[in-house]
Design a protein around this motif. Structure first.
Motif, mmCIF file in Angstrom:
data_model
loop_
_atom_site.group_PDB
_atom_site.id
_atom_site.type_symbol
_atom_site.label_atom_id
_atom_site.label_comp_id
_atom_site.label_asym_id
_atom_site.label_seq_id
_atom_site.Cartn_x
_atom_site.Cartn_y
_atom_site.Cartn_z
ATOM 1 N N ALA A 1 93.365 43.378 74.879
ATOM 2 C CA ALA A 1 94.525 43.166 75.734
ATOM 3 C C ALA A 1 95.385 44.418 75.751
ATOM 4 N N PRO A 2 95.357 45.197 76.786
ATOM 5 C CA PRO A 2 94.501 45.030 77.954
ATOM 6 C C PRO A 2 93.058 45.410 77.617
ATOM 7 N N SER A 3 92.140 44.758 78.295
ATOM 8 C CA SER A 3 90.723 45.029 78.055
ATOM 9 C C SER A 3 90.427 46.492 78.297
ATOM 10 N N LYS A 4 89.796 47.118 77.307
ATOM 11 C CA LYS A 4 89.475 48.535 77.424
ATOM 12 C C LYS A 4 88.211 48.817 76.626
ATOM 13 N N TRP A 5 87.246 49.465 77.253
ATOM 14 C CA TRP A 5 86.023 49.855 76.559
ATOM 15 C C TRP A 5 86.146 51.292 76.103
ATOM 16 N N THR A 6 85.565 51.566 74.936
ATOM 17 C CA THR A 6 85.579 52.922 74.396
ATOM 18 C C THR A 6 84.178 53.451 74.155
ATOM 19 N N CYS A 7 83.170 52.594 74.178
ATOM 20 C CA CYS A 7 81.783 53.028 74.002
ATOM 21 C C CYS A 7 81.320 53.652 75.313
ATOM 22 N N ALA A 8 81.065 54.959 75.284
ATOM 23 C CA ALA A 8 80.653 55.684 76.485
ATOM 24 C C ALA A 8 79.626 56.744 76.098
ATOM 25 N N GLY A 9 79.010 57.355 77.091
ATOM 26 C CA GLY A 9 78.057 58.437 76.851
ATOM 27 C C GLY A 9 76.877 57.979 76.019
ATOM 28 N N SER A 10 76.572 58.717 74.942
ATOM 29 C CA SER A 10 75.405 58.389 74.117
ATOM 30 C C SER A 10 75.554 57.044 73.420
ATOM 31 N N CYS A 11 76.768 56.574 73.230
ATOM 32 C CA CYS A 11 76.993 55.254 72.624
ATOM 33 C C CYS A 11 76.285 54.168 73.433
ATOM 34 N N THR A 12 76.283 54.300 74.765
ATOM 35 C CA THR A 12 75.678 53.261 75.616
ATOM 36 C C THR A 12 74.152 53.292 75.589
ATOM 37 N N GLN A 13 73.562 54.298 74.937
ATOM 38 C CA GLN A 13 72.109 54.297 74.752
ATOM 39 C C GLN A 13 71.721 53.316 73.644
ATOM 40 N N THR A 14 72.626 53.124 72.682
ATOM 41 C CA THR A 14 72.397 52.195 71.578
ATOM 42 C C THR A 14 73.044 50.849 71.847
ATOM 43 N N THR B 1 74.929 34.581 73.464
ATOM 44 C CA THR B 1 73.741 35.324 73.881
ATOM 45 C C THR B 1 73.730 35.429 75.401
ATOM 46 N N ASP B 2 72.899 36.336 75.910
ATOM 47 C CA ASP B 2 72.774 36.477 77.360
ATOM 48 C C ASP B 2 71.698 35.539 77.885
ATOM 49 N N ASP B 3 71.350 35.689 79.157
ATOM 50 C CA ASP B 3 70.376 34.803 79.797
ATOM 51 C C ASP B 3 68.968 34.950 79.230
ATOM 52 N N LYS B 4 68.711 36.006 78.463
ATOM 53 C CA LYS B 4 67.399 36.199 77.832
ATOM 54 C C LYS B 4 67.426 35.850 76.350
ATOM 55 N N GLY B 5 68.559 35.334 75.858
ATOM 56 C CA GLY B 5 68.678 34.960 74.455
ATOM 57 C C GLY B 5 69.033 36.108 73.531
ATOM 58 N N MET B 6 69.415 37.260 74.107
ATOM 59 C CA MET B 6 69.777 38.424 73.299
ATOM 60 C C MET B 6 71.230 38.290 72.831
ATOM 61 N N THR B 7 71.467 38.573 71.558
ATOM 62 C CA THR B 7 72.799 38.484 70.964
ATOM 63 C C THR B 7 73.748 39.476 71.636
ATOM 64 N N LEU B 8 74.972 39.028 71.889
ATOM 65 C CA LEU B 8 75.997 39.890 72.474
ATOM 66 C C LEU B 8 77.010 40.259 71.394
ATOM 67 N N TYR B 9 77.510 41.484 71.487
ATOM 68 C CA TYR B 9 78.387 42.047 70.465
ATOM 69 C C TYR B 9 79.698 42.537 71.062
ATOM 70 N N ARG B 10 80.687 42.642 70.187
ATOM 71 C CA ARG B 10 81.944 43.292 70.544
ATOM 72 C C ARG B 10 82.141 44.475 69.602
ATOM 73 N N TYR B 11 82.877 45.473 70.078
ATOM 74 C CA TYR B 11 83.087 46.724 69.358
ATOM 75 C C TYR B 11 84.522 46.766 68.847
ATOM 76 N N GLY B 12 84.687 47.030 67.569
ATOM 77 C CA GLY B 12 86.008 47.032 66.957
ATOM 78 C C GLY B 12 86.963 48.070 67.517
ATOM 79 N N LYS B 13 86.447 49.141 68.121
ATOM 80 C CA LYS B 13 87.325 50.169 68.691
ATOM 81 C C LYS B 13 87.779 49.840 70.111
ATOM 82 N N ASP B 14 87.116 48.870 70.757
ATOM 83 C CA ASP B 14 87.574 48.413 72.072
ATOM 84 C C ASP B 14 88.858 47.612 71.878
ATOM 85 N N ARG B 15 89.535 47.339 72.943
ATOM 86 C CA ARG B 15 90.768 46.556 72.884
ATOM 87 C C ARG B 15 90.681 45.398 73.859
#
Length: 190
Positions: free
Chosen positions: A105-118, A89-103
């Motif tokens: 090694a090497p670290s790579k994010w794929t959630c962008a645009g409207s995805c980051t609203q959710t 969890t983060d400093d406020k106790g909110m659960t943190l998640y990982r996204y199956g489409k991210d990678r």
């Protein structure tokens, strides 16, 4: 300078053309500035290790400020969740998640645009404190001029549907989003 004759526009064509060209240039430069800056950490091809982005120092001033829909986190901790085991969890106790489409090694994010609203990326300043999470597994991924926290190489996110600490409403969403354990594994459900 001559005065315009009847039927001629009051603004000389040169000014209109120069203004239009300037507007187009500004739009093109703005588009270049919003490029997908998905380069990872300080070393090419991998998340920045805790040594280059220390996870042990105190949070930076203003550590809980926000940048758009991305709140800055100063601490992560392991928390036991009923029926789920230990999750991060983060400093406020909110659960943190990982996204199956991210990678990782090497670290790579794929959630962008409207995805980051959710799914809001977990942004950190220069350092983050950890409790119950192996500090050597923490790193960052560069995200449009900011640092997104990564655990075991996985970029981390918060879910907009988690409205208070201790919720895991994002768990198993779209069979791609999972709460993350202190070791970087996803919490799988039956």
């Amino acid at each position: 300078m001559r005065l315009p004759t009847k039927g001629e526009p009051l603004i000389p064509q040169r000014i209109v053309l120069a203004s239009a060209a300037g507007l187009v240039s500004a739009l093109l430069l703005g588009a270049c500035g919003s490029s997908n800056d998905n380069a990872s950490g300080t070393s090419p091809g991998s998340a920045a290790p805790a040594a280059s982005d220390p996870a042990t120092s105190a949070p930076a001033a203003g550590g809980n400020s926000s940048s758009g829909n991305m709140a800055v986190t100063a601490m992560v901790r392991a928390k036991a969740m009923k029926g789920m085991g230990s999750v991060v969890t983060d400093d406020k106790g909110m659960t943190l998640y990982r996204y199956g489409k991210d990678r990782p090694a090497p670290s790579k994010w794929t959630c962008a645009g409207s995805c980051t609203q959710t799914w809001m990326p977990v942004i950190v300043d220069d350092s983050v404190q950890a409790s119950g999470v192996e500090k050597s597994l923490l790193g960052t991924v560069h995200r449009n001029g900011m640092k997104q926290l990564a655990l075991a190489g996985w970029p981390l996110y918060r879910y907009v549907g988690d409205t208070k600490a201790g919720l895991m409403n994002g768990q198993d969403k779209d069979k791609e989003w999972y709460a993350i354990t202190p070791s970087g594994n996803s919490v799988m459900t039956d």
